[in-house]
Design an enzyme around this catalytic site. Structure first.
Site, PDB file in Angstrom:
ATOM      1  N   GLY A  12      36.502  16.710  49.555  1.00  0.00           N
ATOM      2  CA  GLY A  12      36.722  17.469  48.326  1.00  0.00           C
ATOM      3  C   GLY A  12      36.913  18.953  48.605  1.00  0.00           C
ATOM      4  CG  ASP A  13      35.269  21.625  46.765  1.00  0.00           C
ATOM      5  OD1 ASP A  13      35.707  21.441  45.618  1.00  0.00           O
ATOM      6  OD2 ASP A  13      34.055  21.602  47.047  1.00  0.00           O
ATOM      7  N   GLY A  15      41.654  22.163  48.228  1.00  0.00           N
ATOM      8  CA  GLY A  15      42.715  23.008  47.675  1.00  0.00           C
ATOM      9  C   GLY A  15      43.743  22.188  46.910  1.00  0.00           C
ATOM     10  CE  LYS A  16      40.763  17.369  45.104  1.00  0.00           C
ATOM     11  NZ  LYS A  16      39.770  18.003  45.994  1.00  0.00           N
ATOM     12  N   GLY A  40      36.192  20.770  40.513  1.00  0.00           N
ATOM     13  CA  GLY A  40      36.515  22.155  40.188  1.00  0.00           C
ATOM     14  C   GLY A  40      37.766  22.491  40.967  1.00  0.00           C
ATOM     15  CG  HIS A  41      40.873  20.465  40.870  1.00  0.00           C
ATOM     16  ND1 HIS A  41      41.681  19.377  40.626  1.00  0.00           N
ATOM     17  CD2 HIS A  41      39.805  19.973  41.560  1.00  0.00           C
ATOM     18  CE1 HIS A  41      41.119  18.294  41.130  1.00  0.00           C
ATOM     19  NE2 HIS A  41      39.981  18.618  41.693  1.00  0.00           N
ATOM     20  CB  THR A  42      40.408  27.388  42.505  1.00  0.00           C
ATOM     21  OG1 THR A  42      39.054  26.940  42.594  1.00  0.00           O
ATOM     22  CG2 THR A  42      40.439  28.849  42.143  1.00  0.00           C
ATOM     23  CD  GLN A 225      35.547  13.900  42.334  1.00  0.00           C
ATOM     24  OE1 GLN A 225      36.127  12.939  41.881  1.00  0.00           O
ATOM     25  NE2 GLN A 225      35.265  14.945  41.576  1.00  0.00           N
ATOM     26  NE  ARG A 304      25.892  21.492  44.762  1.00  0.00           N
ATOM     27  CZ  ARG A 304      25.961  20.166  44.862  1.00  0.00           C
ATOM     28  NH1 ARG A 304      24.959  19.492  45.389  1.00  0.00           N
ATOM     29  NH2 ARG A 304      27.030  19.529  44.444  1.00  0.00           N
ATOM     30  CE  LYS A 332      39.577  28.296  51.439  1.00  0.00           C
ATOM     31  NZ  LYS A 332      38.376  28.058  50.595  1.00  0.00           N
ATOM     32  CG  ASP A 334      44.002  32.356  54.510  1.00  0.00           C
ATOM     33  OD1 ASP A 334      44.252  31.168  54.239  1.00  0.00           O
ATOM     34  OD2 ASP A 334      43.216  33.054  53.837  1.00  0.00           O
TER      35      ASP A 334
HETATM   36  P1  GDP Z   1      40.076  21.606  45.028  1.00  0.00           P
HETATM   37  O1  GDP Z   1      38.823  21.126  44.392  1.00  0.00           O
HETATM   38  O2  GDP Z   1      40.583  20.673  46.082  1.00  0.00           O
HETATM   39  O3  GDP Z   1      41.152  21.946  44.030  1.00  0.00           O
HETATM   40  O4  GDP Z   1      39.688  22.958  45.769  1.00  0.00           O
HETATM   41  P2  GDP Z   1      38.755  24.144  45.189  1.00  0.00           P
HETATM   42  O5  GDP Z   1      39.534  24.921  44.207  1.00  0.00           O
HETATM   43  O6  GDP Z   1      37.431  23.622  44.761  1.00  0.00           O
HETATM   44  O7  GDP Z   1      38.460  24.964  46.504  1.00  0.00           O
HETATM   45  C1  GDP Z   1      39.481  25.560  47.229  1.00  0.00           C
HETATM   46  C2  GDP Z   1      39.210  27.081  47.296  1.00  0.00           C
HETATM   47  O8  GDP Z   1      40.017  27.652  48.296  1.00  0.00           O
HETATM   48  C3  GDP Z   1      39.603  27.809  46.020  1.00  0.00           C
HETATM   49  O9  GDP Z   1      38.759  28.918  45.864  1.00  0.00           O
HETATM   50  C4  GDP Z   1      41.024  28.256  46.279  1.00  0.00           C
HETATM   51  O10 GDP Z   1      41.416  29.404  45.532  1.00  0.00           O
HETATM   52  C5  GDP Z   1      40.959  28.584  47.746  1.00  0.00           C
HETATM   53  N1  GDP Z   1      42.199  28.341  48.491  1.00  0.00           N
HETATM   54  C6  GDP Z   1      43.085  27.331  48.374  1.00  0.00           C
HETATM   55  N2  GDP Z   1      44.047  27.424  49.319  1.00  0.00           N
HETATM   56  C7  GDP Z   1      43.762  28.524  50.049  1.00  0.00           C
HETATM   57  C8  GDP Z   1      44.364  29.129  51.188  1.00  0.00           C
HETATM   58  O11 GDP Z   1      45.372  28.676  51.719  1.00  0.00           O
HETATM   59  N3  GDP Z   1      43.748  30.259  51.684  1.00  0.00           N
HETATM   60  C9  GDP Z   1      42.619  30.782  51.117  1.00  0.00           C
HETATM   61  N4  GDP Z   1      42.088  31.857  51.671  1.00  0.00           N
HETATM   62  N5  GDP Z   1      42.024  30.225  50.045  1.00  0.00           N
HETATM   63  C10 GDP Z   1      42.589  29.113  49.526  1.00  0.00           C
HETATM   64  P1  IMO Z   2      36.821  18.480  43.737  1.00  0.00           P
HETATM   65  O1  IMO Z   2      37.741  17.676  42.848  1.00  0.00           O
HETATM   66  C1  IMO Z   2      33.441  18.498  46.477  1.00  0.00           C
HETATM   67  C2  IMO Z   2      30.230  15.641  45.646  1.00  0.00           C
HETATM   68  C3  IMO Z   2      28.881  16.162  45.225  1.00  0.00           C
HETATM   69  C4  IMO Z   2      27.981  15.095  45.834  1.00  0.00           C
HETATM   70  C5  IMO Z   2      28.795  13.814  45.640  1.00  0.00           C
HETATM   71  C6  IMO Z   2      28.387  13.009  44.423  1.00  0.00           C
HETATM   72  O2  IMO Z   2      36.625  19.878  43.278  1.00  0.00           O
HETATM   73  O3  IMO Z   2      37.257  18.366  45.160  1.00  0.00           O
HETATM   74  P2  IMO Z   2      28.814  13.346  41.818  1.00  0.00           P
HETATM   75  O4  IMO Z   2      28.417  14.465  40.896  1.00  0.00           O
HETATM   76  O5  IMO Z   2      30.284  13.113  41.880  1.00  0.00           O
HETATM   77  O6  IMO Z   2      28.046  12.088  41.558  1.00  0.00           O
HETATM   78  O7  IMO Z   2      28.339  13.838  43.274  1.00  0.00           O
HETATM   79  O8  IMO Z   2      30.138  14.230  45.495  1.00  0.00           O
HETATM   80  N1  IMO Z   2      31.368  16.097  44.816  1.00  0.00           N
HETATM   81  C7  IMO Z   2      32.288  16.979  45.224  1.00  0.00           C
HETATM   82  N2  IMO Z   2      32.358  17.710  46.357  1.00  0.00           N
HETATM   83  N3  IMO Z   2      34.416  18.579  45.555  1.00  0.00           N
HETATM   84  C8  IMO Z   2      34.370  17.848  44.431  1.00  0.00           C
HETATM   85  O9  IMO Z   2      35.385  17.791  43.535  1.00  0.00           O
HETATM   86  C9  IMO Z   2      33.247  17.023  44.203  1.00  0.00           C
HETATM   87  N4  IMO Z   2      32.859  16.197  43.195  1.00  0.00           N
HETATM   88  C10 IMO Z   2      31.719  15.616  43.601  1.00  0.00           C
HETATM   89  O10 IMO Z   2      28.625  17.433  45.754  1.00  0.00           O
HETATM   90  O11 IMO Z   2      27.874  15.310  47.226  1.00  0.00           O
HETATM   91 MG    MG Z   3      36.878  21.739  44.018  1.00  0.00          MG
END
Ligand code: GDP
Ligand code: IMO
Ligand code: MG
Length: 428
Positions: A12-13, A15-16, A40-42, A225, A304, A332, A334
């Site tokens: 997860g996270d 950069g989707k 949480g998608h930024t 995720q 967190r 990321k 960079d």
């Molecule tokens: P998602 O849940 O997969 O959509 O990812 P998140 O938004 O939770 O986390 C990705 C974080 O990395 C966010 O704060 C983005 O703004 C940041 N991000 C995404 N791509 C890049 C990148 O290429 N470089 C940097 N420095 N930050 C990035």
């Molecule tokens: P995005 O879409 C990262 C993790 C939680 C925990 C586990 C189970 O932003 O990538 P839950 O609340 O789903 O029952 O928690 O999954 N988790 C994530 N980790 N990015 C996410 O979403 C997540 N959604 C749930 O931290 O380990």
């Molecule tokens: Mg996220």
């Protein structure tokens, strides 16, 4: 012209959100297929930083229709809050643009309370969930006692169902977890209002997707995720309760595999994880701390600190197999600038035996026996945030990307060099 699936390749996270935002310029429909507001998608573009939890990441484009699909679980309070925040930015979130599948399930405050109570009861063995009620709501769905979004078409009947469900959950909360009961009547009244607000957005999601595909439009399927958080294919039990993998797009939206043209696996140039569970390439030293600070690795949903570590190529190979990836989006890059040496796990070893694939499905005990095998490569010192072509990158950064392509056997068609929409090298 077809379906494009964007799926997290790690935990997860990855950069989707930003990858979907960039690709949505060429899409007609952007559809979220799994998870809830645990995501949480930024998206950083057009002067905004959007932190989206339920609304699809195509919302900045006026020409795009956004769908919250059947496989998603929706906390109506959070959805209304998110819609209000987007409306304040001047975005159109009207019922013609933002649609909610009638088959999506509804998260109640009692699901959240149960999530918290179960985490507390696990003590040291807690999963580290987001406490958004995700596990309990999908459990109710599977047990066929859930409430679907379509019920909001009749706010009175919906409120009665909510009240009944809370009363049932109260029995569990009080008798098993010694927690105080929730006020079923007050919650039902609140949910009556959400139903009035959200009912105009209800739709037959599968029909919407099906018609778009049949008429040659492009549907971008947004996963939440990641592969290793998948209920079936992740590091169970340290997973979420939905299907983030590419197959989840088909079941979560209701269309068939023949339409799928691209499956894009999004991966960070290193690895992170929030919550508990195995993470073999985790760095608990100064390098891990540096990645956390340089990458701003703090959760979008819960704030967190994310656990950070080296890139794990067996994970990406595993993700390529499980999802049928056609390509990788590497974000990321960079963040790695300035590290003298870069390491990556290239295989796993157990008693002299080697595997190229992350053995996630074998379970926690088996996984604990395997050790990552590292290779190390030179880093680069330059700031790469202004790179627009691959050839703009320092040689060592180009080599890092090429090695990933060779090791996984897939092209990297998107390289993130900063969080903004334009800070990316896109080759397709
Ligand atoms: P998602 O849940 O997969 O959509 O990812 P998140 O938004 O939770 O986390 C990705 C974080 O990395 C966010 O704060 C983005 O703004 C940041 N991000 C995404 N791509 C890049 C990148 O290429 N470089 C940097 N420095 N930050 C990035
Ligand atoms: P995005 O879409 C990262 C993790 C939680 C925990 C586990 C189970 O932003 O990538 P839950 O609340 O789903 O029952 O928690 O999954 N988790 C994530 N980790 N990015 C996410 O979403 C997540 N959604 C749930 O931290 O380990
Ligand atoms: Mg996220």
């Amino acid at each position: 012209m077809a379906a494009i699936i964007v799926v997290g390749a790690q935990w997860g996270d990855e950069g989707k959100g930003r990858v979907v935002d960039r690709l949505a310029a060429q899409a007609d429909l952007v559809a979220r297929y799994n998870g809830g507001d645990n995501a949480g998608h930024t998206v950083v573009a057009e002067g905004h930083t959007l932190r989206l939890h339920l609304v699809p990441s195509g919302i900045l484009y006026p020409h795009v229709t956004c769908l919250i699909g059947a496989g998603v679980v929706v906390n109506p309070a959070r959805l209304v809050q998110e819609m209000d925040a987007l409306a304040e930015l001047g975005l159109d979130i009207g019922p013609r643009r933002l649609k909610l599948s009638a088959a999506a399930h509804i998260i109640l405050p009692s699901h959240q309370a149960l999530d918290g109570a179960r985490e507390a009861a696990r003590g040291q063995a807690a999963l580290g969930t987001t406490r958004r009620g995700i596990g309990p709501v999908y459990a109710d769905k599977a047990a066929r006692v859930g409430i679907r979004a379509g019920a909001m078409a009749d706010p009175e009947a919906f409120a009665r169902s909510v009240r009944h469900a809370i009363e049932t959950h109260n029995d569990l909360l009080t008798s098993i977890y010694s927690q105080p009961p929730l006020d079923a009547q007050a919650i039902a009244a609140e949910f009556h209002e959400y139903a009035r607000r959200l009912a105009p957005h209800l739709t037959d999601g599968s029909a919407l997707v099906g018609e778009a595909l049949a008429t040659g439009r492009t549907v971008l399927c947004e996963g939440a995720q990641g592969t290793l958080l998948d209920l079936d294919h992740g590091t169970y039990p340290f997973v979420t309760s939905s299907s983030p993998v590419a197959g989840g797009a088909l079941t979560g939206l209701g269309f068939g595999p023949a339409y799928v043209e691209r499956v894009i696996g999004v991966a960070k140039a290193y690895t992170t994880r929030v919550g508990a569970g195995p993470f073999p390439t985790e760095l608990t030293d100064a390098v891990g701390q540096r990645l956390r600070e340089a990458g701003g690795e703090y959760g979008t949903t819960t704030g967190r600190p994310r656990r950070c570590g080296w890139l794990d190529l067996p994970i990406l190979r595993y993700a390529a197999r499980v999802n049928g990836l056609t390509e990788l989006a590497l974000t990321k890059l960079d963040v790695l600038s300035g590290l003298e040496v870069l390491k990556a796990a290239v295989a796993y070893e157990r008693n002299g035996e080697r595997t190229q694939y992350f053995p996630a499905e074998l379970g926690m005990e088996a996984l604990a026996l395997w050790r990552p095998v590292y290779e190390q490569w030179p880093g680069w010192a330059e700031d790469i945030r202004d790179a627009h072509r691959r050839s703009d990158l320092p040689t060592a950064a180009q080599a890092y990307v090429t090695r990933i392509e060779e090791q996984i056997g897939l092209p990297v068609t998107f390289i993130g060099v900063g969080p903004e929409r334009e800070q990316a090298i896109v080759s397709q």
